[in-house]
Design a protein around this motif. Sequence first.
Motif, PDB file in Angstrom:
ATOM      1  N   ASN A 195     -46.114  -7.093 -38.702  1.00  0.00           N
ATOM      2  CA  ASN A 195     -46.696  -7.945 -39.738  1.00  0.00           C
ATOM      3  C   ASN A 195     -46.248  -7.527 -41.130  1.00  0.00           C
ATOM      4  N   ASN A 196     -46.206  -6.225 -41.379  1.00  0.00           N
ATOM      5  CA  ASN A 196     -45.785  -5.756 -42.696  1.00  0.00           C
ATOM      6  C   ASN A 196     -44.342  -6.159 -42.996  1.00  0.00           C
ATOM      7  N   LEU A 197     -43.481  -6.066 -41.996  1.00  0.00           N
ATOM      8  CA  LEU A 197     -42.085  -6.442 -42.189  1.00  0.00           C
ATOM      9  C   LEU A 197     -41.945  -7.939 -42.445  1.00  0.00           C
ATOM     10  N   LEU A 198     -42.662  -8.752 -41.676  1.00  0.00           N
ATOM     11  CA  LEU A 198     -42.592 -10.200 -41.866  1.00  0.00           C
ATOM     12  C   LEU A 198     -43.162 -10.620 -43.220  1.00  0.00           C
ATOM     13  N   LEU A 199     -44.207  -9.937 -43.680  1.00  0.00           N
ATOM     14  CA  LEU A 199     -44.776 -10.241 -44.992  1.00  0.00           C
ATOM     15  C   LEU A 199     -43.806  -9.873 -46.106  1.00  0.00           C
ATOM     16  N   ARG A 200     -43.148  -8.720 -45.988  1.00  0.00           N
ATOM     17  CA  ARG A 200     -42.209  -8.292 -47.015  1.00  0.00           C
ATOM     18  C   ARG A 200     -40.995  -9.225 -47.095  1.00  0.00           C
ATOM     19  N   MET A 201     -40.629  -9.812 -45.956  1.00  0.00           N
ATOM     20  CA  MET A 201     -39.492 -10.728 -45.924  1.00  0.00           C
ATOM     21  C   MET A 201     -39.901 -12.161 -46.256  1.00  0.00           C
ATOM     22  N   ASN A 202     -41.191 -12.354 -46.571  1.00  0.00           N
ATOM     23  CA  ASN A 202     -41.724 -13.681 -46.930  1.00  0.00           C
ATOM     24  C   ASN A 202     -41.550 -14.712 -45.806  1.00  0.00           C
ATOM     25  N   ILE A 203     -41.541 -14.225 -44.572  1.00  0.00           N
ATOM     26  CA  ILE A 203     -41.466 -15.139 -43.434  1.00  0.00           C
ATOM     27  C   ILE A 203     -42.850 -15.698 -43.109  1.00  0.00           C
ATOM     28  N   ILE A 204     -43.884 -14.899 -43.333  1.00  0.00           N
ATOM     29  CA  ILE A 204     -45.257 -15.342 -43.110  1.00  0.00           C
ATOM     30  C   ILE A 204     -46.068 -15.102 -44.383  1.00  0.00           C
ATOM     31  N   ASP A 205     -47.163 -15.846 -44.520  1.00  0.00           N
ATOM     32  CA  ASP A 205     -48.031 -15.706 -45.695  1.00  0.00           C
ATOM     33  C   ASP A 205     -49.215 -14.786 -45.449  1.00  0.00           C
ATOM     34  N   LYS A 206     -49.610 -14.652 -44.196  1.00  0.00           N
ATOM     35  CA  LYS A 206     -50.734 -13.795 -43.848  1.00  0.00           C
ATOM     36  C   LYS A 206     -50.460 -13.148 -42.490  1.00  0.00           C
ATOM     37  N   PRO A 207     -51.101 -12.025 -42.200  1.00  0.00           N
ATOM     38  CA  PRO A 207     -50.841 -11.331 -40.932  1.00  0.00           C
ATOM     39  C   PRO A 207     -51.136 -12.225 -39.721  1.00  0.00           C
ATOM     40  N   ILE A 208     -50.377 -12.000 -38.664  1.00  0.00           N
ATOM     41  CA  ILE A 208     -50.526 -12.743 -37.416  1.00  0.00           C
ATOM     42  C   ILE A 208     -51.296 -11.884 -36.420  1.00  0.00           C
ATOM     43  N   VAL A 209     -52.194 -12.517 -35.703  1.00  0.00           N
ATOM     44  CA  VAL A 209     -52.920 -11.829 -34.624  1.00  0.00           C
ATOM     45  C   VAL A 209     -52.036 -11.860 -33.388  1.00  0.00           C
ATOM     46  N   TRP A 210     -51.466 -10.720 -33.042  1.00  0.00           N
ATOM     47  CA  TRP A 210     -50.511 -10.659 -31.931  1.00  0.00           C
ATOM     48  C   TRP A 210     -51.154 -10.298 -30.605  1.00  0.00           C
ATOM     49  N   LEU A 211     -52.253  -9.571 -30.607  1.00  0.00           N
ATOM     50  CA  LEU A 211     -52.797  -8.996 -29.379  1.00  0.00           C
ATOM     51  C   LEU A 211     -53.848  -9.867 -28.707  1.00  0.00           C
ATOM     52  N   THR A 212     -54.201 -10.990 -29.291  1.00  0.00           N
ATOM     53  CA  THR A 212     -55.129 -11.934 -28.664  1.00  0.00           C
ATOM     54  C   THR A 212     -54.623 -13.349 -28.895  1.00  0.00           C
ATOM     55  N   ASN A 225     -46.652   2.481 -28.443  1.00  0.00           N
ATOM     56  CA  ASN A 225     -46.001   2.347 -29.748  1.00  0.00           C
ATOM     57  C   ASN A 225     -45.913   0.884 -30.173  1.00  0.00           C
ATOM     58  N   TRP A 226     -45.539   0.022 -29.241  1.00  0.00           N
ATOM     59  CA  TRP A 226     -45.448  -1.394 -29.562  1.00  0.00           C
ATOM     60  C   TRP A 226     -46.830  -1.987 -29.849  1.00  0.00           C
ATOM     61  N   LYS A 227     -47.833  -1.484 -29.183  1.00  0.00           N
ATOM     62  CA  LYS A 227     -49.198  -1.961 -29.449  1.00  0.00           C
ATOM     63  C   LYS A 227     -49.579  -1.695 -30.896  1.00  0.00           C
ATOM     64  N   TYR A 228     -49.280  -0.505 -31.400  1.00  0.00           N
ATOM     65  CA  TYR A 228     -49.585  -0.194 -32.791  1.00  0.00           C
ATOM     66  C   TYR A 228     -48.679  -0.972 -33.748  1.00  0.00           C
ATOM     67  N   MET A 229     -47.451  -1.228 -33.342  1.00  0.00           N
ATOM     68  CA  MET A 229     -46.547  -2.004 -34.183  1.00  0.00           C
ATOM     69  C   MET A 229     -47.022  -3.448 -34.341  1.00  0.00           C
ATOM     70  N   PHE A 230     -47.709  -3.976 -33.324  1.00  0.00           N
ATOM     71  CA  PHE A 230     -48.225  -5.341 -33.375  1.00  0.00           C
ATOM     72  C   PHE A 230     -49.662  -5.401 -33.891  1.00  0.00           C
ATOM     73  N   SER A 231     -50.159  -4.297 -34.421  1.00  0.00           N
ATOM     74  CA  SER A 231     -51.517  -4.280 -34.964  1.00  0.00           C
ATOM     75  C   SER A 231     -51.658  -5.301 -36.094  1.00  0.00           C
ATOM     76  N   TYR A 232     -52.866  -5.861 -36.234  1.00  0.00           N
ATOM     77  CA  TYR A 232     -53.086  -6.955 -37.193  1.00  0.00           C
ATOM     78  C   TYR A 232     -52.927  -6.487 -38.634  1.00  0.00           C
ATOM     79  N   GLU A 233     -53.542  -5.363 -38.991  1.00  0.00           N
ATOM     80  CA  GLU A 233     -53.556  -4.927 -40.387  1.00  0.00           C
ATOM     81  C   GLU A 233     -52.474  -3.895 -40.686  1.00  0.00           C
ATOM     82  N   MET A 234     -52.334  -2.897 -39.830  1.00  0.00           N
ATOM     83  CA  MET A 234     -51.448  -1.778 -40.118  1.00  0.00           C
ATOM     84  C   MET A 234     -50.138  -1.850 -39.348  1.00  0.00           C
ATOM     85  N   GLY A 235     -49.935  -2.898 -38.573  1.00  0.00           N
ATOM     86  CA  GLY A 235     -48.745  -2.968 -37.747  1.00  0.00           C
ATOM     87  C   GLY A 235     -47.470  -3.178 -38.545  1.00  0.00           C
TER      88      GLY A 235
END
Length: 319
Positions: free
Chosen positions: A157-174, A144-154
């Motif tokens: 990333n979606n939560l951080l983007l909506r909160m304007n904490i990041i400007d683009k998705p973060i690569v978490w798994l590499t 479940n956490w692996k999918y939550m940290f997915s680059y595009e659909m995780g």
Amino acid sequence: MLMRAPPPITNGGVAILNSKWLPYLLIAPTILFMAIVHFFPMAVGIMISFFKLNVMTIYNWTKAPFIGLANYTNVFSATEGYLDNFLSSFGYTIAFTLLAQIGCYILGIGAALIVNEVDYRGRSIVRGILLFPFILPGVVGITNWKYMFSYEMGMVNNLLLRMNIIDKPIVWLTGQNSFWTILITFIWLSWSFWFIVLLANLQTIPSMYYEAASLDGASPWHKFRYIVMPLTAPVTRVTWLLTFMWYFREFTVPYVMMGLSPSPPANLLALHIYTESFRLWNFSEGAVMAVIMAIILMGTLYLQQRSKKSLDDTELESW
């Protein structure tokens, strides 16, 4: 229907019951089981570290050439390439273990204090919910956490983007972020163990201590510093020891999330040994690393026992 009385104990049976060998006879099955499950594989692993066992000799492993300490020399030699990878994996494993312990302790003691001190309806339900990560099968939670940290659909990333904490998705798994990915996942899976242990310890502290501290005007921080911490120190010390040995050999989280080719920050020592042995077929070098890992854990146990004895002696002298 009449029940027959059990047969009387013969003189031989009485002799066995009164024999000084009876305790050893009773624990013999346990010792035999431990020898088969634990000690025999350990002995084989140590033996393999002194032989040349690789892809060329595994087919007839009983006739693998004995090379003594040459495998240990190869692992600690910079020219063979093993040393850099081993030291990198070892460093990240130490950092992972200590940070996981700190994170689990903070979450565990915080939740235990809230559940123990705040009286409200449904406290048992809340306690059960807080134990959910510990009860959940590890592979399910990790996936479940692996999918939550997915680059595009995780979701992360979606939560951080909506909160304007990041400007683009973060690569978490590499890359470098993979270390924090496995650390966050592991803390979420493991902190409930600290919670239930510390909660059980807090419930043994008499309430009169808190009441006396309140009468003296002690703040919540002073109560925690001078009541909770000293009285939970013995249990906390044992828990730190146990979890260090458990966390140091963590394999499941990086394996499920990253597979057999993780980035160096996520290549913990247990996974590195597995990859070296069963993917690269360097069984002897992998056995050497496993022996080193076992020595580190036994050394940690020895140092902890020494520190515990020193602390106990200091407490006796203070009395």
